[in-house]
Scaffold this active site. Sequence first.
Site, PDB file in Angstrom:
ATOM      1  N   SER A  79      21.780  27.624  -5.925  1.00 59.02           N
ATOM      2  CA  SER A  79      20.621  27.169  -6.706  1.00 59.02           C
ATOM      3  C   SER A  79      20.663  27.566  -8.178  1.00 59.02           C
ATOM      4  CB  SER A  79      19.339  27.701  -6.081  1.00 59.02           C
ATOM      5  OG  SER A  79      19.132  27.009  -4.878  1.00 59.02           O
ATOM      6  N   GLN A 100      19.774  21.469  -3.221  1.00 58.41           N
ATOM      7  CA  GLN A 100      20.862  21.993  -2.403  1.00 58.41           C
ATOM      8  C   GLN A 100      21.119  20.993  -1.276  1.00 58.41           C
ATOM      9  OE1 GLN A 100      22.375  25.726  -2.550  1.00 58.41           O
ATOM     10  NE2 GLN A 100      22.258  24.497  -4.396  1.00 58.41           N
ATOM     11  N   TRP A 110      21.814  17.316   5.207  1.00 61.02           N
ATOM     12  CA  TRP A 110      20.977  18.493   4.937  1.00 61.02           C
ATOM     13  C   TRP A 110      20.501  18.572   3.497  1.00 61.02           C
ATOM     14  CZ3 TRP A 110      19.068  22.866   7.377  1.00 61.02           C
ATOM     15  CH2 TRP A 110      18.746  23.948   6.549  1.00 61.02           C
ATOM     16  N   MET A 111      19.244  19.022   3.294  1.00 59.99           N
ATOM     17  CA  MET A 111      18.827  19.494   1.965  1.00 59.99           C
ATOM     18  C   MET A 111      18.018  20.770   2.106  1.00 59.99           C
ATOM     19  SD  MET A 111      15.698  17.478   0.039  1.00 59.99           S
ATOM     20  CE  MET A 111      15.107  18.851  -0.957  1.00 59.99           C
ATOM     21  N   ASN A 112      18.159  21.674   1.109  1.00 60.27           N
ATOM     22  CA  ASN A 112      17.215  22.787   1.009  1.00 60.27           C
ATOM     23  C   ASN A 112      16.663  22.867  -0.411  1.00 60.27           C
ATOM     24  OD1 ASN A 112      20.092  24.011   1.238  1.00 60.27           O
ATOM     25  ND2 ASN A 112      19.052  25.811   0.489  1.00 60.27           N
ATOM     26  N   ASP A 113      16.779  23.981  -1.113  1.00 56.34           N
ATOM     27  CA  ASP A 113      16.028  24.216  -2.360  1.00 56.34           C
ATOM     28  C   ASP A 113      16.073  23.074  -3.379  1.00 56.34           C
ATOM     29  OD1 ASP A 113      16.548  26.582  -1.061  1.00 56.34           O
ATOM     30  OD2 ASP A 113      17.708  27.453  -2.697  1.00 56.34           O
ATOM     31  N   TRP A 138      23.055  23.742   7.155  1.00 59.57           N
ATOM     32  CA  TRP A 138      23.361  24.415   5.895  1.00 59.57           C
ATOM     33  C   TRP A 138      24.861  24.693   5.810  1.00 59.57           C
ATOM     34  CZ3 TRP A 138      25.548  28.884   4.090  1.00 59.57           C
ATOM     35  CH2 TRP A 138      25.276  29.219   2.759  1.00 59.57           C
ATOM     36  N   ARG A 186      21.467  35.903  -8.084  1.00 60.69           N
ATOM     37  CA  ARG A 186      21.629  34.442  -8.048  1.00 60.69           C
ATOM     38  C   ARG A 186      20.374  33.682  -8.499  1.00 60.69           C
ATOM     39  NH1 ARG A 186      21.725  35.980  -2.468  1.00 60.69           N
ATOM     40  NH2 ARG A 186      19.999  35.173  -1.232  1.00 60.69           N
ATOM     41  N   ASP A 187      20.516  32.354  -8.511  1.00 61.56           N
ATOM     42  CA  ASP A 187      19.432  31.392  -8.728  1.00 61.56           C
ATOM     43  C   ASP A 187      18.844  31.494 -10.133  1.00 61.56           C
ATOM     44  OD1 ASP A 187      19.963  31.031  -6.043  1.00 61.56           O
ATOM     45  OD2 ASP A 187      18.189  32.093  -5.348  1.00 61.56           O
TER      46      ASP A 187
HETATM   47  N1  DQQ Z   1      19.354  28.926  -1.069  1.00 59.89           N
HETATM   48  C1  DQQ Z   1      18.686  30.187  -1.221  1.00 59.89           C
HETATM   49  C2  DQQ Z   1      19.106  30.604  -2.607  1.00 59.89           C
HETATM   50  C3  DQQ Z   1      20.514  30.155  -2.656  1.00 59.89           C
HETATM   51  C4  DQQ Z   1      20.485  28.853  -1.932  1.00 59.89           C
HETATM   52  C5  DQQ Z   1      17.197  30.088  -1.061  1.00 59.89           C
HETATM   53  C6  DQQ Z   1      21.711  28.574  -1.111  1.00 59.89           C
HETATM   54  O1  DQQ Z   1      18.959  31.971  -2.852  1.00 59.89           O
HETATM   55  O2  DQQ Z   1      20.984  29.999  -3.984  1.00 59.89           O
HETATM   56  O3  DQQ Z   1      16.820  29.207  -0.022  1.00 59.89           O
HETATM   57  O4  DQQ Z   1      21.605  27.325  -0.461  1.00 59.89           O
END
Ligand code: DQQ
Length: 481
Positions: free
Chosen positions: A103, A58, A39-42, A66, A159-160
């Site tokens: 993130s 991520q 998996w990948m996200n941000d 996830w 966050r982030d």
């Molecule tokens: N993904 C969200 C962020 C969080 C991260 C946005 C968690 O807010 O930090 O897609 O994987």
Amino acid sequence: METSEGDSRKASCDEPRTQEKLRADMQRPGYHFLPLANWMNDPNGTIFWKGKYHVFYQHNPEGPFWGTMHWGHTVSEDLVHWKNLPLALSPTSSGPDNEGCWSGCAVINKGIPTIVYTGVRPEVQCIATSSDDMVTWHKYSGNPVLGGPPEGLEVDGFRDPCVWNENDRWCMILGSGMRGVRGATLLYESRDLINWRYIHPLCIGDGNVTGDMWECPDFFPLNKKHVLLVSTLGRTLYFIGRYHDNNFTTEARGTTDIGDSFYAGRTLTDGMGRRILFGWVKEDRDPISCKISGWAGLLSVPRILSLCNGSRLRIEPATELKSLRGRHQRYEDIRLAAGSSFPLDGLEGDALEISAEFSAEDAQQFGLKLRCSPDDSEKTFIAFDKDTRSLQLDTRFSSLDTNVGHGIHGGRMDLFEGNTLTMHIFIDRSVIEVFANSMTCLTGRIYPSRPDSIHMGLFARNGRSRLISLDAWEMRKDGSS
Ligand code: DQQ
């Protein structure tokens, strides 16, 4: 200082059998970056340093879903070929990020690469540094550096971090939502990245219109103004305005991508001073299909940002992508009668770059038909609809597979001078990225099930249209290694 756990929990994606299966997968993109498996996200910590583009992201090394968020890491010298590096951050079981390294961003502090990220749970801010050119990372022993929201402020989400240097101080904004109010970014300052002082919200959104909670903020100067990106309600929004003395006055806003597949956009500036945006391209398949395939999520192509008339974002694909171009074909001056469709004979493939210019004439809808099977049972439309003034990606007939999404995606877009529409399209197996009139992006996913769904065409509905010209290139599928 404590050392991160490294990549001891790396999944079995290096096994030759797994790699063979992934290579044979006709949905897996070839020239976009995505991790070796899982998996990948941000995108996280996007930064240009010592002549290289670093993108962290991520990542769940334990499967194509996830969970247990780590920071993956990839690097490129040309924005086209990406090399995988070891995991940068992993949760520490006894640490403030034991439920995940979420993130954040990367900055260079007195020559030392430093990651600022969110540890969970609860959401707190942590830092980590590298002393070997960003290959391995060491978490600060005093983490978290920011243990919770300002006293008295009721927030959903904290966050982030996005951090930048301003004169002799560091500034940081965090994505948040002021409870019962709306999405917001909270502004802090620090001398050392460790002790932070809350100032006030840098920007507060517009209730229902811009969402209750803002994720992944990014804030940067662009052509004498400032731009704030926030991700909310499934899209990355932008605000353009003026920033002075801790205050950001917004003048305009828009959406960086009107599809439903691009999220968590984050930028960097490179050695040429270009502001480059990357986003997470989400899946539109059910979790079981992702599990069977062994991968999920990818990085968008790099997008160059500039301002148009000071009030809109101009978004164009990085010109470096031209180096992937192979066989070229050109079509010119094709007149489409009302209700007609026209096959582009000789243009076939599942990895193509297409640059087309249409004159709208009096058609209500016109555009391209992509990834069609010979019997038309699978086909995808990219259409401009004059009545609703919208650009649409119609995936209702893209796949005979019922486990993938079928729908119409897109949104408002205006034609400009001369009623013409230019569409610059990147097709990479299951991904489509459209850049329309260098202003409106539309990213989407299609999963044709038939290997012969490789044909292209043009169409016009309820009136005539004209293709002024179309250039197409086969793209080499050698993006990441
Ligand atoms: N993904 C969200 C962020 C969080 C991260 C946005 C968690 O807010 O930090 O897609 O994987």
